[in-house]
Design an enzyme around this catalytic site. Structure first.
Site, short mmCIF file in Angstrom:
data_model
loop_
_atom_site.label_atom_id
_atom_site.label_comp_id
_atom_site.label_asym_id
_atom_site.label_seq_id
_atom_site.Cartn_x
_atom_site.Cartn_y
_atom_site.Cartn_z
N LYS A 57 6.32 23.48 -14.01
CA LYS A 57 5.49 22.32 -13.65
C LYS A 57 5.14 22.34 -12.17
O LYS A 57 3.99 22.07 -11.79
CB LYS A 57 6.22 21.02 -14.03
N ARG A 113 -4.08 21.47 -13.64
CA ARG A 113 -3.00 20.54 -14.02
C ARG A 113 -3.23 19.94 -15.40
O ARG A 113 -2.28 19.57 -16.09
CB ARG A 113 -2.85 19.44 -12.96
N ARG A 136 0.82 -1.23 0.00
CA ARG A 136 0.00 0.00 0.00
C ARG A 136 0.84 1.27 0.00
O ARG A 136 0.41 2.33 0.46
CB ARG A 136 -0.96 0.03 1.19
N GLU A 179 -5.03 16.92 -10.25
CA GLU A 179 -5.75 17.27 -11.49
C GLU A 179 -7.27 17.26 -11.28
O GLU A 179 -8.02 16.70 -12.06
CB GLU A 179 -5.35 16.27 -12.59
N HIS A 226 -1.63 16.00 -25.50
CA HIS A 226 -1.59 14.59 -25.10
C HIS A 226 -2.83 13.80 -25.51
O HIS A 226 -2.74 12.59 -25.65
CB HIS A 226 -1.37 14.48 -23.58
N HIS A 283 6.63 8.64 -27.47
CA HIS A 283 5.73 9.51 -26.70
C HIS A 283 5.94 11.00 -27.07
O HIS A 283 4.99 11.70 -27.42
CB HIS A 283 5.96 9.29 -25.20
N HIS A 336 -1.51 10.74 -27.19
CA HIS A 336 -1.70 9.37 -26.69
C HIS A 336 -2.39 8.50 -27.75
O HIS A 336 -2.07 7.32 -27.89
CB HIS A 336 -2.54 9.39 -25.41
N ASN A 394 -1.29 18.72 -20.01
CA ASN A 394 -1.56 17.68 -21.00
C ASN A 394 -1.74 18.23 -22.40
O ASN A 394 -2.26 17.53 -23.29
CB ASN A 394 -2.82 16.90 -20.61
N LYS A 424 2.69 11.41 -10.94
CA LYS A 424 1.83 10.55 -11.76
C LYS A 424 2.57 9.27 -12.07
O LYS A 424 3.67 9.30 -12.63
CB LYS A 424 1.46 11.24 -13.07
N GLU A 444 8.35 17.82 -25.12
CA GLU A 444 7.74 18.09 -23.80
C GLU A 444 8.29 19.40 -23.22
O GLU A 444 7.59 20.10 -22.49
CB GLU A 444 8.01 16.93 -22.83
P1 NAD Z 1 11.93 5.58 -22.01
O1 NAD Z 1 11.98 5.45 -20.56
O2 NAD Z 1 11.42 4.43 -22.81
O3 NAD Z 1 13.39 5.97 -22.54
C1 NAD Z 1 13.59 6.11 -23.93
C2 NAD Z 1 14.80 5.29 -24.40
O4 NAD Z 1 16.00 5.94 -24.00
C3 NAD Z 1 14.87 3.87 -23.84
O5 NAD Z 1 15.26 3.02 -24.87
C4 NAD Z 1 15.98 3.96 -22.78
O6 NAD Z 1 16.66 2.73 -22.61
C5 NAD Z 1 16.89 5.00 -23.39
N1 NAD Z 1 17.69 5.76 -22.43
C6 NAD Z 1 17.28 6.28 -21.27
N2 NAD Z 1 18.23 7.07 -20.74
C7 NAD Z 1 19.29 7.01 -21.58
C8 NAD Z 1 20.56 7.63 -21.60
N3 NAD Z 1 20.93 8.51 -20.67
N4 NAD Z 1 21.40 7.34 -22.62
C9 NAD Z 1 21.01 6.49 -23.61
N5 NAD Z 1 19.80 5.91 -23.67
C10 NAD Z 1 18.94 6.17 -22.66
O7 NAD Z 1 11.01 6.81 -22.46
P2 NAD Z 1 10.97 8.36 -22.06
O8 NAD Z 1 10.91 9.08 -23.34
O9 NAD Z 1 12.00 8.70 -21.05
O10 NAD Z 1 9.57 8.48 -21.30
C11 NAD Z 1 8.36 8.23 -21.96
C12 NAD Z 1 7.37 7.71 -20.96
O11 NAD Z 1 7.20 8.68 -19.92
C13 NAD Z 1 6.01 7.45 -21.54
O12 NAD Z 1 5.51 6.23 -21.05
C14 NAD Z 1 5.16 8.59 -21.00
O13 NAD Z 1 3.81 8.25 -20.90
C15 NAD Z 1 5.81 8.84 -19.68
N6 NAD Z 1 5.59 10.20 -19.15
C16 NAD Z 1 5.11 10.30 -17.89
C17 NAD Z 1 4.89 11.55 -17.35
C18 NAD Z 1 4.40 11.67 -15.93
O14 NAD Z 1 4.04 12.77 -15.54
N7 NAD Z 1 4.41 10.62 -15.17
C19 NAD Z 1 5.20 12.70 -18.09
C20 NAD Z 1 5.71 12.56 -19.36
C21 NAD Z 1 5.91 11.29 -19.91
N1 GLY Z 2 2.80 15.14 -17.54
C1 GLY Z 2 1.63 15.81 -17.18
C2 GLY Z 2 1.43 15.89 -15.71
O1 GLY Z 2 2.31 15.55 -14.94
O2 GLY Z 2 0.40 16.31 -15.29
#
Ligand code: NAD
Ligand code: GLY
Length: 372
Positions: free
Chosen positions: A232, A247, A126, A242, A254, A270, A258, A251, A148, A190
């Site tokens: 942010k 908040r 939990r 949100e 998005h 993404h 998405h 998006n 998130k 982003e």
């Molecule tokens: P990811 O984590 O898949 O990383 C992208 C690629 O880069 C992967 O292949 C990884 O192995 C590689 N990589 C990571 N760091 C590296 C480095 N320093 N050097 C070389 N390669 C590296 O994707 P991402 O683009 O980081 O994140 C996308 C995800 O984040 C999506 O699922 C999206 O929905 C989520 N997201 C969440 C929020 C939130 O608020 N929680 C906000 C924006 C995006």
């Molecule tokens: N990435 C959008 C949020 O954190 O609300």
């Protein structure tokens, strides 16, 4: 890799009703993990990392990390790991290794590690503590801050998740230098989002510093990360879960993004999908007469300068529409979209003429994405 002559630590705080998330931004931070000691000492630490990041950064990170016990769990890189199946494997590993509620989870990696690891931390026993060492531009400027957490379901992105904030986000902009250019460009989408949605001065700064960011200039990256997170944090503090509509502004792009990402089976990354979505939101806002075309064109030009491809892969409007129904911003079955009243002024819009949106999607240029 060129050594960096700057070791200025910048520190930010996200203030929450019942605590805070601390954020450190420091070039070289991952080589200097003694800052983590007060969080890791005397605890069982579970480190979640993807295989690519592990090859690059895990060993030096572990060498300097002090804790009672360290267990490493690796996942395959990329969005296809953000699943219930991976969640189950991780939590089962935690159970097998007898991790208790006083454990600490560390996510070392991009947004996928952060969202998945955060969801494990939100739900295991939990809720347990976690901290993030984000290694992509998306994770350093967005995904690691704000609490998130989520996994995807076959029907859409982030459909199962929870709000759960990391105690600490530990950002080393230098690790961005090993990112493949495509990932850097996706991350810039982003970063540009913040200026477009919230702050025309930030947008102007990005216009002036984009070349430095594309060249992995560490100071430009550090500034861009700090500015993005400052914007942010203000939004998240005003509307942490949100509920008030504020908040949701984060998006921007998005709802379209998405849908594109999921309908393309994650061939479109993404950030790449968000870039198309940002331009769609700007274009629709112009069609509705809310945004002047000069602002729309400036947005397109900055996204193009960041090497973001703004055409759709071969997807029809009918392929995208079902995903809009599952968007988390919708209320009482009504589609809500983040649109623009001006550059730097996004609004959550419910009343707009849907025919303009359908026309825009039907008109959107398509091209071959197979070479990406
Ligand atoms: P990811 O984590 O898949 O990383 C992208 C690629 O880069 C992967 O292949 C990884 O192995 C590689 N990589 C990571 N760091 C590296 C480095 N320093 N050097 C070389 N390669 C590296 O994707 P991402 O683009 O980081 O994140 C996308 C995800 O984040 C999506 O699922 C999206 O929905 C989520 N997201 C969440 C929020 C939130 O608020 N929680 C906000 C924006 C995006
Ligand atoms: N990435 C959008 C949020 O954190 O609300």
């Amino acid at each position: 890799m060129k050594p960096l002559q700057c070791n200025l630590t910048q520190s930010l705080r996200l203030q929450l009703r019942d605590g805070e998330s601390r954020i450190f931004i420091q070039p070289g931070a991952l080589q200097n993990t003694q800052h983590l000691d007060s969080w890791t000492n005397d605890r069982d630490v579970f480190i979640l990392c993807d295989e690519t990041v592990a090859r690059l950064y895990l060993d030096p990170f572990l060498e300097r990390l002090h804790s009672r016990r360290q267990i490493i769990h690796l996942i395959p890189p990329g969005e296809t790991s953000k699943t219930i199946e991976q969640y189950e494997r991780i939590t089962w590993n935690l159970v097998k290794q007898h991790f208790g509620r006083d454990m600490l989870l560390i996510g070392l990696g991009g947004g996928v590690v952060g969202d998945l690891g955060g969801f494990v931390a939100a739900t295991y026993h939990r809720g347990v503590d976690y901290l993030l060492c984000p290694t992509t531009l998306i994770a350093q400027t967005d995904a690691s801050v704000g609490g998130k957490t989520a996994v995807n379901l076959p029907g859409g992105k982030n459909l199962v998740g929870a709000f759960h904030h990391p105690l600490l986000v530990y950002i080393d902009p230098l690790v961005l230098r090993t990112l493949p250019p495509r990932e850097l460009h996706a991350g810039l989408a982003e970063v540009i989002k913040y200026g477009v949605a919230l702050d025309p001065e930030n947008f102007e700064w990005l216009e002036g510093h984009l070349d430095g960011l594309l060249g992995f200039d560490a100071l430009d990256l550090q500034d861009a990360i700090r500015m993005a997170l400052t914007l942010k944090i203000a939004v998240v503090e005003a509307d942490p879960e949100e509920r008030l509509g504020q908040r949701a502004i984060l998006n921007l792009g998005h709802t379209f993004g998405h849908a594109i990402e999921t309908a393309s089976d994650y061939r479109v990354l993404h950030g790449e999908a968000v870039a198309i979505g940002i331009l769609m939101a700007a274009d629709l806002s112009s069609r509705l007469g809310w945004l002047d075309t000069t602002a729309r064109d400036r947005i397109q030009s900055l996204l193009e300068r960041a090497h973001l491809k703004l055409t759709l892969p071969s997807l029809r409007t009918e392929d995208l529409l079902p995903y809009f129904d599952r968007d988390k911003k919708n209320r009482k079955g009504h589609l809500k979209l983040v649109l623009l009243e001006a550059l730097g002024k996004a609004v959550l819009a419910e009343r707009f003429d849907m025919t303009h949106m359908i026309d825009m999607l039907n008109d959107w240029p398509q091209s071959d994405w197979s070479m990406h």
